[in-house]
Design an enzyme around this catalytic site. Structure first.
Site: not given
Ligand SMILES: [Zn+2]
Length: 600
Positions: A398, A391-392, A395
Site C-alpha cells: 500500500h 498483513h505487514e 501495509h
Molecule cells: Zn496493521
C-alpha cells in the site's frame, strides 16, 4: 521465564535476512549532514512566515518550504528509529533517535505558524488562488486544512487550550500509570502448576489455557483487582470523557464523536451504520458462542471459556522460505504487478526477519516517502507468523503504490484506511489456505482462526464502540459516570452481544475499567469498519468479480489525495451504506456453516 532462549546478535544473521538501511543513508555521517541541513533550512523561516497571505506565489513558496522540511525530516527520523528498533540496546542508535525526536519537536514548534496563517487568509481569496495552475496540485491539501476554519478559535484562545493540553491528558496518563505500573496482581497457577504473577501479558496467555481451572482462576483473580479499584477507574475514564466533550463544544462541534471523526472527514452516520448492522447480525455471534459451548462440552460457558482454542494445536508450520512461497502464491490473485513488488521486498532486503538480541518485539511496516517500505518481523515457524507476514506486506505494498503514484503532500494514508490493505491480505490468505487443502483438520483450524479474528475485530470492537459513544452521551446529558452506572450498562451490552449461551459473570460488567482503547477518543470503531471492508474487498478479488482488482489497486495508489471515504469508493466500497457490512457478514455466515459442518 524459566528457559531463556539464546538469541543471535545481528552480526550472526545472514545479511539477506536483514533490512538494508544504507539505502536511506550510506552512513551515520551522511545522516548527520542531512540533520544539519534541516537545522539550517529551519533558520530560513522568516522568509515565509507572515507572508503567506500576500499572494498565490508567496503561499506556494511557503508551502513548498514547509513540505520540503517535513520531507527531509522523515528520512532522518525513520533511519534513526529503525536503527533503534533493530537493536534497542545500541547506544549509538539511541543517540540518533533522541536527536531525531528533538529535531521533530523543534521543527513542529518552529513551523506551528503555518496552519493558522493559512486560515487567516480570507476564504474567497484562498479559493481563487487555488484555481491557479501552480497551486492546483495542493487543492485537496488546502481544502482539508480549510475544514478547520469554523472550528478554530482566536489565536489567544487556542494558545490557552494548547497550554492546558497536559492537564486535559492527565486522566488518561493516570490510567496508564495505574494500569501498567502501580497495580499489583496476585499469583496464580499456570498449566504446569507453577506459581506465576499475573500481568496483562500473562493473563492473555493463561486465558487461552486448555486447563479450565487455570483460565478461570486467572480471570477471577485479575478482575478482583479491577473491582477493588473500580471507583478510581471510573474517575479516570469519566474525566477523560469530560475532556473530549469540553473540547468538542468549545470548538463548535455538535458532539465529541463528530469532533473526533472530523479529523478524517468521516460522518457520524458511518459509525451508526456499523452499530446498527452489527446488532442486526448478532445471531451469528450467538451461533458461534453456542457452537463453542457444545465443542467444549461445558454446562455453563463462562467469559473465561471464550479464548481457549477449540480446534487444538496448529496442524500447520512454515519456515520463512516456505512462508515466502505461500505468500507469493496466496497473493497472486492481486495480479503480476502486485506480486512483483512482494518479490522485490524479499529480494531487495525490505524485511528484517530474524528475532535477534535487543530487537523490538512484534511486527510492523514502516518507511517513509523516499524509502523502501520496510518490514520488521520476529520470525517463528507457525501459521500466525505467515498471517503477520502477509498483513505487514499489505501495509508495505500500500505504501509502495501510494508513494510511487502521489506527490509528497498526498504520499501517506489515514489510519481509517491503513488496516484495510493489511487485512485484505489476511482475508486473501485465508481463502487461499481453504482452497488449497483437503485436510479437514487444517480446514477447521483456518476457519477457526478466521472466525475468532472476525469475532474479536468486528463484533468486539463494535461493542466497545457502542459503549464508548454511550459514555460520551451520558456525560453530555449530565449523568454522572459512576462505576455502578457504567457496569450496569456494560454488563447488559455484553450479554446482548454474546447471547444466552454465555453465563453472565458479574466481573465482566467491569471490563471497561481495563480497556486502554476507551482513552483513544473514538478510535476502535475503525478496527471493525476496516476489517469488514477488507473482508468484502478480498471476497470480490478472490471470486474475480469484474473490475474488483483494478478498483482495489487504484485505492492502494490513492494515498491521501482524497478523503478516506472517497478513496474507499474508488476501491468499490461505499462505507456510508450498509452493504459492505452485510457482505462481510455473509462471508462470516458461510464460513461458520462450513465450520459447523466440519465439526459434526
Ligand atoms: Zn496493521
Amino acid at each position: 521465564m524459566s528457559d531463556v532462549k539464546q538469541l543471535p546478535t545481528r552480526d550472526e544473521v545472514d545479511e539477506a535476512l536483514t533490512w538494508d538501511l544504507t539505502q536511506i543513508f550510506k552512513s551515520d555521517a551522511d545522516w548527520k549532514a542531512a540533520y544539519q541541513k534541516i537545522e539550517q533550512d529551519l533558520e530560513q523561516r522568516d522568509t515565509y512566515q507572515g507572508h503567506l497571505g500576500e499572494s498565490a506565489d508567496q503561499l506556494l513558496a511557503g508551502t513548498t518550504y514547509l513540505l520540503d522540511i517535513w520531507h527531509q525530516l522523515e528520512n532522518v527520523d525513520v533511519y534513526a528509529s529503525l536503527k533503534q528498533e533493530q537493536d534497542t540496546g545500541d547506544q549509538d542508535a539511541q543517540g540518533l533517535a533522541a536527536q531525531a525526536n528533538d529535531l521533530v519537536a523543534r521543527a513542529g514548534s518552529a513551523l506551528a505558524w503555518f496552519n493558522p496563517e493559512v486560515l487567516s487568509i480570507p476564504e474567497e481569496t484562498l479559493q481563487s488562488w487555488l484555481k491557479e495552475a501552480t497551486l492546483a496540485p495542493y487543492a485537496h491539501y488546502f481544502a482539508d486544512l480549510d475544514r478547520a476554519r469554523e472550528h478554530t478559535l482566536s489565536a489567544d484562545k487556542e494558545g490557552l487550550l494548547a497550554g492546558a493540553s497536559d492537564i486535559f491528558g492527565a486522566s488518561a496518563k493516570t490510567f496508564g500509570v495505574l494500569d501498567n505500573a502501580d497495580l499489583e496482581f496476585p499469583v496464580v497457577k499456570d498449566e504446569a502448576g507453577n506459581d506465576v504473577r499475573l500481568t496483562q501479558g500473562v493473563y492473555g496467555v493463561l486465558l487461552q489455557s486448555t486447563d479450565r481451572s487455570v483460565r478461570a482462576a486467572a480471570f477471577k483473580q485479575l478482575y478482583k483487582v479491577y473491582l477493588q479499584f473500580q471507583n478510581t477507574f471510573a474517575s479516570t475514564l469519566s474525566s477523560n470523557v469530560k475532556g473530549h466533550n469540553f473540547d468538542a463544544s468549545v470548538h463548535h462541534y455538535p458532539t465529541a464523536r463528530a469532533a473526533a471523526l472530523a479529523s478524517n472527514n468521516v460522518p457520524e452516520s458511518v459509525y451508526d451504520t456499523l452499530v446498527t448492522e452489527v446488532n442486526s447480525h448478532l445471531d451469528l455471534l450467538h451461533r458461534y458462542v453456542s457452537l463453542r459451548k457444545r465443542i467444549l462440552g461445558v454446562d455453563h460457558l463462562h467469559t473465561y471459556d471464550l479464548y481457549t482454542p477449540i480446534t487444538g494445536e496448529s496442524p500447520l508450520s512454515y519456515t520463512y522460505p516456505e512462508a515466502q512461497q505461500t505468500a507469493l502464491k496466496a497473493l497472486s490473485v492481486m495480479g503480476d504487478d502486485y506480486v512483483s513488488h512482494v518479490q522485490e521486498a524479499f529480494d531487495n532486503r525490505w524485511v528484517d526477519v530474524v528475532e535477534t538480541k535487543g530487537k523490538r518485539s512484534g511486527a510492523f511496516s514502516s518507511g517513509v516517502y523516499d524509502t523502501n517500505p520496510y518490514i520488521l518481523l520476529n520470525w517463528q515457524d507457525n501459521l500466525e507468523e505467515l498471517f503477520t507476514l502477509v498483513h505487514e506486506m499489505g501495509h508495505s505494498i500500500h505504501s509502495y503504490y501510494t508513494r510511487h503514484n502521489q506527490p509528497f503532500q498526498y504520499g501517506d494514508y489515514s489510519i481509517f484506511v491503513a488496516e484495510i490493505a493489511s487485512t485484505t491480505n489476511e482475508n486473501t490468505l485465508t481463502q487461499y489456505l481453504l482452497d488449497n487443502t483437503d485436510d479437514p483438520k487444517v480446514k477447521a483450524f483456518v476457519l477457526n482462526h478466521y472466525l475468532d479474528g472476525f469475532k474479536g475485530t468486528v463484533f468486539r470492537q463494535t461493542q466497545f464502540a457502542e459503549f464508548e459513544h454511550w459514555i460520551h452521551q451520558e456525560d453530555a446529558a449530565g449523568h454522572p459516570l459512576t462505576a455502578q452506572h457504567m457496569a450496569d450498562y456494560y454488563g447488559k451490552l455484553n450479554q446482548t452481544y454474546y447471547g444466552d449461551d454465555l453465563t453472565p459473570d458479574p466481573e465482566i460488567a467491569y471490563e471497561w475499567a481495563r480497556i486502554p482503547h476507551f482513552y483513544y477518543n473514538y478510535y476502535v470503531f475503525q478496527y471493525a469498519t476496516g476489517f469488514a471492508a477488507a473482508s468484502t474487498l478480498s471476497h470480490n478479488i478472490t471470486s474475480q468479480k469484474p473490475g474488483a482488482l483494478e478498483h482495489y489497486l487504484n485505492f492502494l495508489k490513492a494515498g491521501s489525495s482524497a478523503y478516506p471515504l472517497d478513496v474507499m469508493k474508488t476501491a468499490g466500497v461505499d462505507m456510508t451504506k450498509p452493504d459492505y457490512l452485510q457482505d462481510a457478514f455473509a462471508v462470516f455466515e458461510q464460513r461458520l456453516n462450513e465450520f459447523e459442518a466440519l465439526l459434526k
